[in-house]
Design a protein around this motif. Structure first.
Motif, mmCIF file in Angstrom:
data_model
loop_
_atom_site.group_PDB
_atom_site.id
_atom_site.type_symbol
_atom_site.label_atom_id
_atom_site.label_comp_id
_atom_site.label_asym_id
_atom_site.label_seq_id
_atom_site.Cartn_x
_atom_site.Cartn_y
_atom_site.Cartn_z
ATOM 1 N N ARG A 118 0.847 -1.196 0.000
ATOM 2 C CA ARG A 118 0.000 0.000 0.000
ATOM 3 C C ARG A 118 0.879 1.242 0.000
ATOM 4 N N ASN A 119 0.294 2.336 -0.448
ATOM 5 C CA ASN A 119 0.979 3.621 -0.320
ATOM 6 C C ASN A 119 1.259 3.915 1.150
ATOM 7 N N ILE A 120 2.363 4.642 1.403
ATOM 8 C CA ILE A 120 2.725 4.923 2.794
ATOM 9 C C ILE A 120 3.429 6.275 2.864
ATOM 10 N N THR A 121 3.299 6.950 4.003
ATOM 11 C CA THR A 121 4.169 8.079 4.338
ATOM 12 C C THR A 121 4.552 7.935 5.808
ATOM 13 N N ILE A 122 5.649 8.577 6.202
ATOM 14 C CA ILE A 122 6.091 8.563 7.602
ATOM 15 C C ILE A 122 6.186 9.999 8.103
ATOM 16 N N HIS A 123 5.582 10.246 9.270
ATOM 17 C CA HIS A 123 5.587 11.564 9.931
ATOM 18 C C HIS A 123 6.393 11.472 11.214
ATOM 19 N N TRP A 124 7.192 12.496 11.458
ATOM 20 C CA TRP A 124 8.061 12.567 12.646
ATOM 21 C C TRP A 124 7.363 13.488 13.630
ATOM 22 N N HIS A 125 6.493 12.891 14.430
ATOM 23 C CA HIS A 125 5.491 13.625 15.209
ATOM 24 C C HIS A 125 6.164 14.478 16.286
ATOM 25 N N ILE A 159 -0.485 16.539 1.880
ATOM 26 C CA ILE A 159 -0.260 17.854 2.479
ATOM 27 C C ILE A 159 1.158 18.317 2.139
ATOM 28 N N THR A 160 2.167 17.516 2.505
ATOM 29 C CA THR A 160 3.557 17.894 2.203
ATOM 30 C C THR A 160 4.224 16.950 1.204
ATOM 31 N N GLN A 161 3.593 15.871 0.868
ATOM 32 C CA GLN A 161 4.145 14.957 -0.132
ATOM 33 C C GLN A 161 3.035 14.056 -0.643
ATOM 34 N N CYS A 162 3.265 13.480 -1.814
ATOM 35 C CA CYS A 162 2.429 12.374 -2.234
ATOM 36 C C CYS A 162 3.007 11.098 -1.636
ATOM 37 N N PRO A 163 2.191 10.049 -1.474
ATOM 38 C CA PRO A 163 2.664 8.865 -0.765
ATOM 39 C C PRO A 163 3.800 8.153 -1.501
ATOM 40 N N ILE A 164 4.589 7.414 -0.712
ATOM 41 C CA ILE A 164 5.605 6.525 -1.285
ATOM 42 C C ILE A 164 4.867 5.285 -1.779
ATOM 43 N N GLN A 165 4.900 5.049 -3.062
ATOM 44 C CA GLN A 165 4.153 3.934 -3.631
ATOM 45 C C GLN A 165 4.908 2.623 -3.404
ATOM 46 N N PRO A 166 4.204 1.474 -3.445
ATOM 47 C CA PRO A 166 4.892 0.186 -3.286
ATOM 48 C C PRO A 166 6.076 0.083 -4.251
ATOM 49 N N GLY A 167 7.236 -0.291 -3.682
ATOM 50 C CA GLY A 167 8.456 -0.369 -4.470
ATOM 51 C C GLY A 167 9.253 0.916 -4.490
ATOM 52 N N ALA A 188 14.880 32.595 6.731
ATOM 53 C CA ALA A 188 13.433 32.654 6.997
ATOM 54 C C ALA A 188 12.642 32.143 5.799
ATOM 55 N N GLN A 189 13.274 31.289 4.988
ATOM 56 C CA GLN A 189 12.609 30.800 3.784
ATOM 57 C C GLN A 189 12.618 29.277 3.738
ATOM 58 N N ILE A 190 11.597 28.714 3.096
ATOM 59 C CA ILE A 190 11.517 27.262 2.933
ATOM 60 C C ILE A 190 12.769 26.764 2.223
ATOM 61 N N LEU A 191 13.315 25.662 2.704
ATOM 62 C CA LEU A 191 14.438 25.026 2.013
ATOM 63 C C LEU A 191 13.977 24.515 0.648
ATOM 64 N N ALA A 192 14.925 24.347 -0.259
ATOM 65 C CA ALA A 192 14.598 23.782 -1.572
ATOM 66 C C ALA A 192 14.178 22.326 -1.396
ATOM 67 N N PRO A 193 13.302 21.821 -2.276
ATOM 68 C CA PRO A 193 12.867 20.421 -2.141
ATOM 69 C C PRO A 193 14.029 19.463 -2.353
ATOM 70 N N PRO A 194 14.036 18.353 -1.618
ATOM 71 C CA PRO A 194 15.086 17.358 -1.801
ATOM 72 C C PRO A 194 14.859 16.592 -3.099
ATOM 73 N N PRO A 195 15.902 15.932 -3.610
ATOM 74 C CA PRO A 195 15.680 15.072 -4.779
ATOM 75 C C PRO A 195 14.829 13.862 -4.396
ATOM 76 N N GLY A 196 14.113 13.341 -5.365
ATOM 77 C CA GLY A 196 13.393 12.086 -5.143
ATOM 78 C C GLY A 196 12.104 12.201 -4.390
ATOM 79 N N MET A 197 11.446 13.387 -4.431
ATOM 80 C CA MET A 197 10.115 13.477 -3.822
ATOM 81 C C MET A 197 9.205 12.456 -4.503
ATOM 82 N N PRO A 198 8.392 11.719 -3.731
ATOM 83 C CA PRO A 198 7.512 10.716 -4.354
ATOM 84 C C PRO A 198 6.567 11.355 -5.366
ATOM 85 N N PRO A 199 6.388 10.739 -6.515
ATOM 86 C CA PRO A 199 5.498 11.310 -7.524
ATOM 87 C C PRO A 199 4.027 11.161 -7.127
ATOM 88 N N CYS A 200 3.205 12.064 -7.658
ATOM 89 C CA CYS A 200 1.774 11.992 -7.376
ATOM 90 C C CYS A 200 1.078 11.088 -8.402
#
Length: 535
Positions: free
Chosen positions: A47-54, A70-78, A523-535
């Motif tokens: 199943r799709n999954i994400t991990i939050h560091w609460h 909200i902040t990413q699309c889920p990590i798809q199986p594989g 005071a600005q958002i960091l640039a996105p990391p490489p490899g953000m999960p695709p939507c």
């Protein structure tokens, strides 16, 4: 971290659950204040999954926060995703968990943040310390439970058991041999890092014949206070000291549901672990159970939560915002939506929903952070109301039916950088009044006031605690009551806020904040990391 299907046996039957590295609960992460940890998450599950560091504030780094859509699309199986966790100022206990559908039921673990090297706890160092994760178990598959609940429009099936460190305890069938045991030496003091990972219930917790001393909550130190019991919300952590000062024997550690709302179905079972003294002695045949409050004892619940105070000493100062630039009043409601031919399982054939200020949140198709960062038009609206659209006696017994139907939408609240924000959360009695443990990502907030009934804007602020209010990331708004929190919006990015009872979150009791960039690179958002999960 490898997310994978693993067979686990509980309550006389075996089922496959999603785990991290085959462990349930998952591995504990250890860090020091100021550390940055990099975690590779591999999705080997189905199943799709994400991990939050609460509770990790993730300064300028919403990309690794984890809530799906909200902040990413889920990590798809594989798939895989490398996440960066920044422990900026917190010290104490936090936790990590899945933040997609209800998979956090089994994809979860503790995070222990020690003081910086050379620093110490603000209390005598304990002899040993243990994470204690309270959880919830269903005999049915969690993905199936989620799908059935969403499709039917009704309440989810209640859980089959509560858990202490993954075990139900010997009051349940087929569970005695694996009951969690806490081994202690007489006269020694121990630190328990208590986490409520249950999906749907606040919990009362206690140790038979032993008082506990509360010293922290949500990775922030508190003024120590002694108690016979603890009230802990889903998402919350509480650090407890206790001394093994009773006659050497076996004593039950126990937890059960607290449910403040009337007529709400709940799991009325009790999970247990064993506090076992080391040494030679003859133990009584049956350990004694602690006296836990009644399941609907709201007075006991708010008495405990209302006793929390920040330590507020010279090494742990408080910085409560005084001049509020952004006052917000947010009603928290259970709602109903009409269903074709009255065919849903909610009241009178309706579909259950929930809302903040009468807006029931709808997940977008692309995550809000990417849409905001890359200026994708049409992904969300920006006019989330500061106040509810209707003013009424929020906690009255009988409320008109027309108030029950919310608007649905993907609407965010924009905050200026460094705005000083006060949110007054007001619980309502629409459909069924309930407690609402509200969790804010990206920040901790000061809990400056609370009360039962309707908030009085003239009288209640006069009683705010602006001296030593507790600093938390999750706070239970009491059933048909209110809670006021304050924070400074100094963390640019996209940050989710939601009820941590997962049914309420999935029904729409959510708000997304966008904190605008400030001036200067810091005071600005960091640039996105490489490899953000695709939507």
């Amino acid at each position: 971290m490898k997310v994978e299907e693993t067979p686990y046996r509980r309550l006389c039957s075996t089922k496959n659950i999603l785990t991290v590295n085959g462990q349930f609960p998952g591995p504990t992460l250890y860090a020091r204040t100021g550390d940055t940890i990099i975690v590779d998450v591999y999705n080997k599950g189905n199943r799709n999954i994400t991990i939050h560091w609460h509770g990790a504030k993730q300064p300028r780094n919403p990309w690794s926060d984890g809530p799906d859509y909200i902040t990413q699309c889920p990590i798809q199986p594989g798939g895989r995703f490398t996440q960066t966790i920044i422990f900026s100022s917190q010290e104490g206990t936090l936790w990590w968990h899945a933040h997609s559908e209800w998979d956090r039921a089994t994809v979860q673990g503790a995070m222990v943040i020690y003081p910086k090297k050379g620093a110490t706890y603000p209390f005598p160092k304990p002899y040993a310390e243990f994470p204690i994760i309270l959880g919830e178990w269903w005999k049915e598959d969690i993905g199936q439970l989620y799908n059935e609940t969403i499709q039917s429009g009704g309440e989810p099936n209640i859980s089959s058991a509560f858990l202490i460190n993954g075990q139900p305890g010997d009051l349940y069938p087929c569970s005695k041999p694996d009951t969690f045991k806490l081994m202690v030496d007489y006269g020694k003091t121990y630190l328990l890092r208590l986490i409520n990972s249950a999906l749907q219930e606040m919990l009362f917790f206690s140790i038979a014949n032993h008082k506990v001393t509360v010293v922290g909550s949500d990775a922030s130190y508190t003024k120590p206070f002694s108690s016979d019991y603890v009230t802990i919300s889903p998402g919350q952590t509480i650090d407890l000291l206790f001394t093994a000062d009773q006659s050497p024997n076996h004593y039950y550690i126990a937890a059960k549901a607290y449910v403040g709302g009337a007529g709400i179905p709940y799991d009325n079972t009790t999970t247990t672990a064993i506090l076992q003294y080391n040494g030679n002695y003859t133990s009584t045949s049956t350990p004694s159970l602690p006296n836990l409050p009644s399941h609907n004892d709201t007075k006991a619940s708010v008495h405990f939560t209302g006793s929390l105070r920040s330590l507020a000493d010279k090494n742990h100062p408080v910085d409560v915002p005084r001049n509020i630039t952004t006052p917000l009043f947010y009603t928290l409601s259970i709602n109903t939506l009409p269903c074709l031919n009255n065919s849903c399982a909610g009241p009178n054939g309706t579909r259950l929903a929930s809302s903040v200020n009468n807006i029931s949140f709808v997940d977008p198709s692309i995550d809000i952070l990417q849409a905001y960062y890359y200026h994708v038009n049409g992904a969300f609206g920006t006019r989330f109301p500061n106040f509810p659209p209707f003013l009424f006696n929020f906690t009255a017994q009988d409320l008109p039916l027309y108030l029950q139907t919310p608007k649905q939408g993907t609407v965010v609240k924009i905050l200026e950088y460094n705005a000083t924000v006060e949110i007054v959360f007001q619980g309502t009695n629409l459909v069924a009044g309930d407690d609402h443990p509200m969790h804010l990502h990206g920040f901790s907030f000061y809990v400056v006031g609370w009360g039962l009934g309707n908030f009085d804007e003239d009288k209640d602020p006069l009683k705010y605690n602006l001296v030593d209010p507790p600093l938390q990331n999750t706070i239970a708004v009491p059933v048909n009551g209110w809670t006021a929190v304050r924070f400074k919006a100094d963390n640019p990015g996209v940050w989710f806020m939601h009820c941590h009872l997962d049914r309420h979150m999935s029904w729409g009791m959510d708000v997304t904040f966008i904190v605008k960039n400030g001036k200067g690179l810091g005071a600005q958002i960091l640039a996105p990391p490489p490899g953000m999960p695709p939507c």
